[in-house]
Structure formats: structure tokens, C-alpha cells
Design an enzyme around this catalytic site. Structure first.
Site, PDB file in Angstrom:
ATOM      1  N   HIS A  27      38.388  44.647  40.824  1.00 16.36           N
ATOM      2  CA  HIS A  27      38.594  43.762  39.667  1.00 16.36           C
ATOM      3  C   HIS A  27      39.270  44.521  38.524  1.00 16.36           C
ATOM      4  O   HIS A  27      40.291  44.069  37.987  1.00 16.36           O
ATOM      5  CB  HIS A  27      37.247  43.199  39.212  1.00 16.36           C
ATOM      6  CG  HIS A  27      37.320  42.324  38.008  1.00 16.36           C
ATOM      7  ND1 HIS A  27      37.219  40.948  38.080  1.00 16.36           N
ATOM      8  CD2 HIS A  27      37.485  42.608  36.683  1.00 16.36           C
ATOM      9  CE1 HIS A  27      37.313  40.437  36.862  1.00 16.36           C
ATOM     10  NE2 HIS A  27      37.478  41.423  35.996  1.00 16.36           N
ATOM     11  N   GLU A  28      38.695  45.661  38.149  1.00 21.60           N
ATOM     12  CA  GLU A  28      39.238  46.414  37.015  1.00 21.60           C
ATOM     13  C   GLU A  28      40.587  47.044  37.355  1.00 21.60           C
ATOM     14  O   GLU A  28      41.509  47.054  36.531  1.00 21.60           O
ATOM     15  CB  GLU A  28      38.234  47.486  36.562  1.00 21.60           C
ATOM     16  CG  GLU A  28      36.929  46.942  36.009  1.00 21.60           C
ATOM     17  CD  GLU A  28      37.128  46.035  34.804  1.00 21.60           C
ATOM     18  OE1 GLU A  28      38.139  46.188  34.089  1.00 21.60           O
ATOM     19  OE2 GLU A  28      36.278  45.163  34.574  1.00 21.60           O
ATOM     20  N   HIS A  52      43.373  44.529  36.997  1.00 21.25           N
ATOM     21  CA  HIS A  52      43.829  44.358  35.610  1.00 21.25           C
ATOM     22  C   HIS A  52      44.852  45.433  35.246  1.00 21.25           C
ATOM     23  O   HIS A  52      45.901  45.155  34.675  1.00 21.25           O
ATOM     24  CB  HIS A  52      42.652  44.456  34.637  1.00 21.25           C
ATOM     25  CG  HIS A  52      41.801  43.222  34.572  1.00 21.25           C
ATOM     26  ND1 HIS A  52      42.327  41.964  34.436  1.00 21.25           N
ATOM     27  CD2 HIS A  52      40.443  43.076  34.599  1.00 21.25           C
ATOM     28  CE1 HIS A  52      41.330  41.077  34.387  1.00 21.25           C
ATOM     29  NE2 HIS A  52      40.187  41.739  34.483  1.00 21.25           N
TER      30      HIS A  52
END
Length: 222
Positions: A24-25, A28
Site C-alpha cells: 500500500h505505502e 503511493h
């Protein structure tokens, strides 16, 4: 509280949670780099090393304390946010939306992959409960992360999407809520509003979409 059950639950969820927050991170950061901002790259945050994304309080301490305080009925946590300088993006308002969507999007893809793993485990006759439960946990964890992060209030990803889509004046008003957004969301979670009116509908839709996507493989393996 049964310590053996707690340990088993932690082991089942550990890998799915680590993958969920790490990808997820990193997603980004990768999206930000793609659209012109190298801040995350310079800080070494575009990586699949979970240690770079784990927040000691939000990822470990808070979920553990909440687990014991509520006997496992309520869990909440967060990872260390990937830094993004939106001013460095080539088209800040438009690209902010894609950078924000990259995280939840990666979780939805992971949910599909865990569902595929579950189908294959069952198809090949694997009966080991640990692996089957881990695959189910992978689907659940990623759908929760996807749906929760899409909640339309900064600093959550859905709030950033909304800021990028709203007209300038309304976007500025919404942005001003960001310093208080975490506490507002936490209050809405504790009162059950987020779960009842947001998470449950989105997760039901997510499960339905995944079932539709994997149905050809399920039919083929029967």
C-alpha cells in the site's frame, strides 16, 4: 484470554497485514515518482521492506492494545505515511487523485491474489487450516484497508481523492479538516458509523466483484 488462540491469530494475520501495509505505502511512493515527485524515492520509501513502513505506535502498539481492550472485537491501526510533495507533481490536482488511489488499488489487487490462492489451495486438496485461514485473512485484511482508506476525509486516501476532484473552494475547505481528520474518523469508527454505513457496503461490493472475477477459474477447476 486464550494465549494459544491469540498466537495462532497473530501468525495467520501477520503475513497478510505486512504485505497489505507494505505494498500500500510503496504503491503511493511509486505513483508519486511516476507523476514527478521523487520525495519517497529519496527517502528510501519505495520499497517492499516492511520495516520502512511500520509505525511502532500505529502498526504494533495500538492494534495490540485495542485487541486486548476489546477482546478482539475492534482493531485499528496505521502505517507510516509515505511522504508526497504534491507541489512536485506535474499536475498536482489531477495527479494527487492517482497517487491517493494507488494505495487502496494495490490492496484490492492483493485481495484478488489472496482469493486466487484460496481457490488453488482448495482445488489441489490442501487441507491445512493455517494456509486456508491465511488466504481468507489476506482477502479480508486487504478489503478492509481498501475500503477504509477510501473514506472521503483527509488524511485518508479517499479524502485526498475528493480534494482533487472538488472545485477549488470546496477542496480548500475540506483540506482544512486534515489536522483533525484522524480524530474525526476515529470517533466515527468507535460509534460504528464508518463500519455500518461505509465499510460493510464497500466490502460486500468488493467480495462480489472478486467472486465475479475468479468465477471462471473456479468453474475451470471443478
Amino acid at each position: 484470554m486464550d494465549f494459544s488462540n491469540l498466537l495462532q491469530t497473530v501468525l495467520i494475520y501477520a503475513l497478510p497485514v505486512l504485505f497489505a501495509i507494505t505494498v500500500h505505502e510503496a504503491a503511493h511512493g511509486y505513483a508519486a515518482r511516476h507523476f514527478g515527485d521523487n520525495t519517497a524515492l529519496a527517502l528510501g520509501r519505495i520499497t517492499l521492506n516492511p520495516l520502512k513502513h511500520i509505525d511502532p505506535v500505529g502498526t504494533i502498539l495500538m492494534p495490540v492494545l485495542l485487541y486486548f481492550a476489546t477482546s478482539g472485537a475492534f482493531l485499528f491501526g496505521y502505517a507510516k505515511p509515505v511522504p508526497v510533495n504534491f507541489g512536485h507533481l506535474r499536475n498536482p490536482r489531477r495527479d494527487m487523485v492517482w497517487v491517493a488511489l494507488a494505495g487502496p488499488g494495490s490492496n484490492f489487487v492483493q485481495a484478488i491474489l489472496w482469493a486466487l490462492m484460496l481457490v488453488l489451495l482448495v482445488a489441489f486438496g490442501v487441507q491445512e487450516r493455517f494456509f486456508l485461514e491465511m488466504a481468507r485473512a489476506g482477502v479480508l485484511v486487504n478489503l478492509v484497508m481498501c475500503a477504509f482508506n477510501l473514506f472521503p476525509l483527509p488524511p485518508l486516501d479517499g479524502g485526498r481523492v475528493l480534494v482533487g476532484l472538488l472545485p477549488w473552494k470546496q477542496a480548500q475547505l475540506l483540506s482544512r479538516l486534515e489536522p483533525y481528520g484522524f480524530f474525526i474518523v476515529l470517533a466515527l469508527v468507535l460509534t460504528g458509523i464508518v463500519g455500518r454505513l461505509w465499510l460493510q457496503p464497500l466490502m460486500s461490493a468488493g467480495y462480489a466483484i472478486i467472486n465475479l472475477l475468479i468465477s471462471p477459474l473456479v468453474a475451470l477447476l471443478r
